[in-house]
Design a protein around this motif. Structure first.
Motif, mmCIF file in Angstrom:
data_model
loop_
_atom_site.group_PDB
_atom_site.id
_atom_site.type_symbol
_atom_site.label_atom_id
_atom_site.label_comp_id
_atom_site.label_asym_id
_atom_site.label_seq_id
_atom_site.Cartn_x
_atom_site.Cartn_y
_atom_site.Cartn_z
ATOM 1 N N ALA A 1 4.042 12.336 -1.036
ATOM 2 C CA ALA A 1 4.408 11.028 -1.585
ATOM 3 C C ALA A 1 5.763 10.562 -1.061
ATOM 4 O O ALA A 1 5.935 9.393 -0.690
ATOM 5 C CB ALA A 1 4.423 11.103 -3.112
ATOM 6 N N ILE A 2 6.736 11.468 -1.020
ATOM 7 C CA ILE A 2 8.068 11.105 -0.517
ATOM 8 C C ILE A 2 8.009 10.760 0.969
ATOM 9 O O ILE A 2 8.634 9.792 1.424
ATOM 10 C CB ILE A 2 9.054 12.262 -0.770
ATOM 11 N N TYR A 3 7.229 11.530 1.723
ATOM 12 C CA TYR A 3 7.104 11.260 3.163
ATOM 13 C C TYR A 3 6.494 9.881 3.408
ATOM 14 O O TYR A 3 6.978 9.115 4.253
ATOM 15 C CB TYR A 3 6.245 12.343 3.804
ATOM 16 N N MET A 4 5.425 9.580 2.676
ATOM 17 C CA MET A 4 4.768 8.285 2.865
ATOM 18 C C MET A 4 5.688 7.143 2.461
ATOM 19 O O MET A 4 5.718 6.092 3.109
ATOM 20 C CB MET A 4 3.470 8.244 2.063
ATOM 21 N N ARG A 5 6.447 7.341 1.389
ATOM 22 C CA ARG A 5 7.362 6.280 0.957
ATOM 23 C C ARG A 5 8.438 6.030 2.014
ATOM 24 O O ARG A 5 8.734 4.882 2.353
ATOM 25 C CB ARG A 5 8.015 6.666 -0.366
ATOM 26 N N ASN A 6 9.006 7.094 2.543
ATOM 27 C CA ASN A 6 10.081 6.936 3.539
ATOM 28 C C ASN A 6 9.570 6.423 4.877
ATOM 29 O O ASN A 6 10.278 5.696 5.588
ATOM 30 C CB ASN A 6 10.806 8.262 3.735
ATOM 31 N N LYS A 7 8.349 6.803 5.249
ATOM 32 C CA LYS A 7 7.835 6.441 6.575
ATOM 33 C C LYS A 7 7.292 5.011 6.615
ATOM 34 O O LYS A 7 7.490 4.289 7.594
ATOM 35 C CB LYS A 7 6.740 7.425 6.984
ATOM 36 N N TYR A 8 6.607 4.605 5.544
ATOM 37 C CA TYR A 8 5.888 3.328 5.595
ATOM 38 C C TYR A 8 6.510 2.236 4.732
ATOM 39 O O TYR A 8 6.043 1.096 4.768
ATOM 40 C CB TYR A 8 4.427 3.529 5.173
ATOM 41 N N GLU A 9 7.541 2.595 3.946
ATOM 42 C CA GLU A 9 8.131 1.579 3.085
ATOM 43 C C GLU A 9 8.839 0.513 3.933
ATOM 44 O O GLU A 9 9.569 0.813 4.881
ATOM 45 C CB GLU A 9 9.139 2.237 2.131
ATOM 46 N N THR A 10 8.607 -0.745 3.585
ATOM 47 C CA THR A 10 9.219 -1.865 4.300
ATOM 48 C C THR A 10 10.487 -2.308 3.599
ATOM 49 O O THR A 10 10.500 -2.493 2.380
ATOM 50 C CB THR A 10 8.237 -3.059 4.375
ATOM 51 N N LYS A 11 11.565 -2.450 4.351
ATOM 52 C CA LYS A 11 12.826 -2.910 3.801
ATOM 53 C C LYS A 11 12.911 -4.430 3.950
ATOM 54 O O LYS A 11 12.777 -4.955 5.058
ATOM 55 C CB LYS A 11 14.020 -2.249 4.528
ATOM 56 N N TRP A 12 13.114 -5.108 2.840
ATOM 57 C CA TRP A 12 13.172 -6.571 2.888
ATOM 58 C C TRP A 12 14.631 -7.054 2.905
ATOM 59 O O TRP A 12 15.486 -6.477 2.319
ATOM 60 C CB TRP A 12 12.451 -7.182 1.696
ATOM 61 N N LEU B 1 0.802 -1.229 0.000
ATOM 62 C CA LEU B 1 0.000 0.000 0.000
ATOM 63 C C LEU B 1 0.836 1.281 0.000
ATOM 64 O O LEU B 1 0.490 2.233 -0.713
ATOM 65 C CB LEU B 1 -0.949 -0.006 1.193
ATOM 66 N N PRO B 2 1.938 1.386 0.776
ATOM 67 C CA PRO B 2 2.740 2.627 0.709
ATOM 68 C C PRO B 2 3.230 2.930 -0.703
ATOM 69 O O PRO B 2 3.153 4.082 -1.155
ATOM 70 C CB PRO B 2 3.907 2.333 1.657
ATOM 71 N N GLY B 3 3.727 1.917 -1.412
ATOM 72 C CA GLY B 3 4.174 2.139 -2.789
ATOM 73 C C GLY B 3 3.025 2.492 -3.711
ATOM 74 O O GLY B 3 3.172 3.323 -4.618
ATOM 75 N N ILE B 4 1.860 1.881 -3.488
ATOM 76 C CA ILE B 4 0.682 2.183 -4.306
ATOM 77 C C ILE B 4 0.251 3.632 -4.111
ATOM 78 O O ILE B 4 -0.011 4.361 -5.083
ATOM 79 C CB ILE B 4 -0.468 1.222 -3.961
ATOM 80 N N LEU B 5 0.178 4.058 -2.856
ATOM 81 C CA LEU B 5 -0.247 5.435 -2.567
ATOM 82 C C LEU B 5 0.760 6.451 -3.097
ATOM 83 O O LEU B 5 0.377 7.520 -3.586
ATOM 84 C CB LEU B 5 -0.445 5.619 -1.065
ATOM 85 N N THR B 6 2.045 6.112 -3.008
ATOM 86 C CA THR B 6 3.070 7.012 -3.541
ATOM 87 C C THR B 6 2.892 7.206 -5.043
ATOM 88 O O THR B 6 2.904 8.336 -5.547
ATOM 89 C CB THR B 6 4.471 6.452 -3.247
ATOM 90 N N GLY B 7 2.723 6.101 -5.770
ATOM 91 C CA GLY B 7 2.511 6.201 -7.220
ATOM 92 C C GLY B 7 1.241 6.940 -7.566
ATOM 93 O O GLY B 7 1.196 7.703 -8.541
#
Length: 386
Positions: free
Chosen positions: A375-386, A294-300
């Protein structure tokens, strides 16, 4: 001998590396200089639009003024005050009969030529008019005040009364329609293509065409919107509904591509673990894949909407370049958007519209930068690092 050749080769490689770095720094410097010049020029031109000339005059609400607003002012002042103010005097007197026979001293909107003169810009005032304005300024009866009308008024043929409110409301309605149609359809399409679609020739053709749609000129989407939504479906021309539907077509490929990229970033172990615990593929998508992507979807999606808000060409085709002085009261009312409003002002011959064009650009850039920042804030805050 070999050592000498190796040494010369290393020196040549070092010189090439330094030249490459020099080219890179030069490119960055030129790009930065261009951006600085662009912003300085726009801000320098737009700054004066946030101030508007006002004159303190006596307004006489007489019988003559009830028929012709110009008679409410002294003859030598009627040419300095905005026609937008004098035209409204008869309406005010009809609405408030207690004004009849009174005289009030008040600050009123000045004509655009007076506004340009007080700002030190080229104008078409005659010598005696400039002398009168100078005299009023010396007496404290001419001033530059914050231009609230720029934010609360709609478009006008008079630059001193023109504002962005109607275009801003139209842009908001268009973005709402764009989001409501493109987001669920784009996410659902991406999920199907990535998780359920068979790997056959048809799906490959569809994927190639989606990628191509993201790169075609935006004006073609306007032609498509004209053909489908106006000519075939009968959606009202110039409305926020047809504008939003048209921009939905343009935003849809961006959302599909960004959603697929977000889904692909999720490790297969998440899928395998969910399926191993007995979940169906649909349950696996809804409880694991979709929440994690969802974070990547919302960013796009936000980036796609930020691109859509700055589009003019497709909306010109569906008639959203009309003169709209009042804010639309619904999705099917006639509307315009900020980019179209800016284009209309830029093509006007009156000098005062130049600064309003730049001010409109500043507002549009601020909105786009805000959306990209979210968009940048949401990507950095909610993006999961695998």
């Amino acid at each position: 001998m070999q050592s000498s050749l190796d040494h010369r080769s290393l020196r040549r490689r070092s010189r090439r590396d330094k030249r490459f770095m020099g080219y890179a720094y030069a490119a960055i410097f030129m790009a930065g200089a261009f951006l600085i010049f662009f912003f300085v020029d726009i801000v320098n031109t737009a700054w004066s639009a946030f101030e508007q000339a006002q004159l303190r005059v006596e307004v006489s609400y007489s019988e003559e003024a009830r028929e012709m607003g110009n008679y409410a002012l002294k003859e030598d002042l009627s040419y300095l005050v905005s026609r937008g103010f004098t035209r409204l005097i008869p309406n005010r007197m009809r609405d408030d009969r207690s004004l009849l026979g009174t005289t009030q001293e008040k600050w009123v909107l000045a004509d655009s030529e007076v506004d340009q003169y007080l700002k030190g810009k080229p104008n078409r005032l005659r010598k005696n008019e400039r002398e009168l304005v100078d005299q009023m300024r010396a007496e404290g009866k001419a001033r530059l005040a914050f231009n609230t009308g720029f934010f609360i008024n709609g478009d006008s043929k008079l630059p001193e009364m023109a504002g962005i409110w109607a275009a801003a409301v139209g842009s908001f309605y268009v973005l709402i329609i764009t989001l409501l149609f493109s987001f669920p359809l784009g996410v659902a399409t991406a999920i199907y293509l990535e998780e359920f679609a068979p790997d056959n020739r048809l799906m490959q053709v569809i994927e190639v065409n989606i990628n191509n749609l993201a790169a075609i000129p935006s004006i073609l989407f306007g032609l498509l919107g004209l053909s489908i939504f106006i000519n075939f479906m009968g959606v009202p021309r110039s409305s926020a509904l047809v504008g939003g539907l048209t921009l939905s077509l343009m935003t849809l490929p961006v959302i599909i591509i960004s959603t697929r990229a977000a889904i692909l970033a999720i490790p297969d172990s998440i899928r395998e673990g969910s399926l191993a615990l007995g979940a169906t593929r649909w349950q696996m998508v809804m409880t694991n894949i979709l929440p994690l992507s969802l974070p990547g979807i919302l960013t796009g999606t936000i980036i796609g909407l930020a691109r859509a808000i700055g589009e003019t060409a497709p909306l010109m085709i569906v008639g959203m370049m009309a003169y709209i002085p009042e804010a639309p009261d619904g999705f099917t009312s006639a509307a315009t958007v900020l980019p179209a409003q800016i284009y209309t002002w830029s093509s006007d011959s009156m000098r005062a519209f130049t600064e309003r064009t730049s001010a409109g650009i500043i507002v549009l850039l601020a909105v786009m930068l805000l959306m990209n920042g979210v968009a940048i804030y949401m990507r950095n805050k909610y993006e999961t690092k695998w």
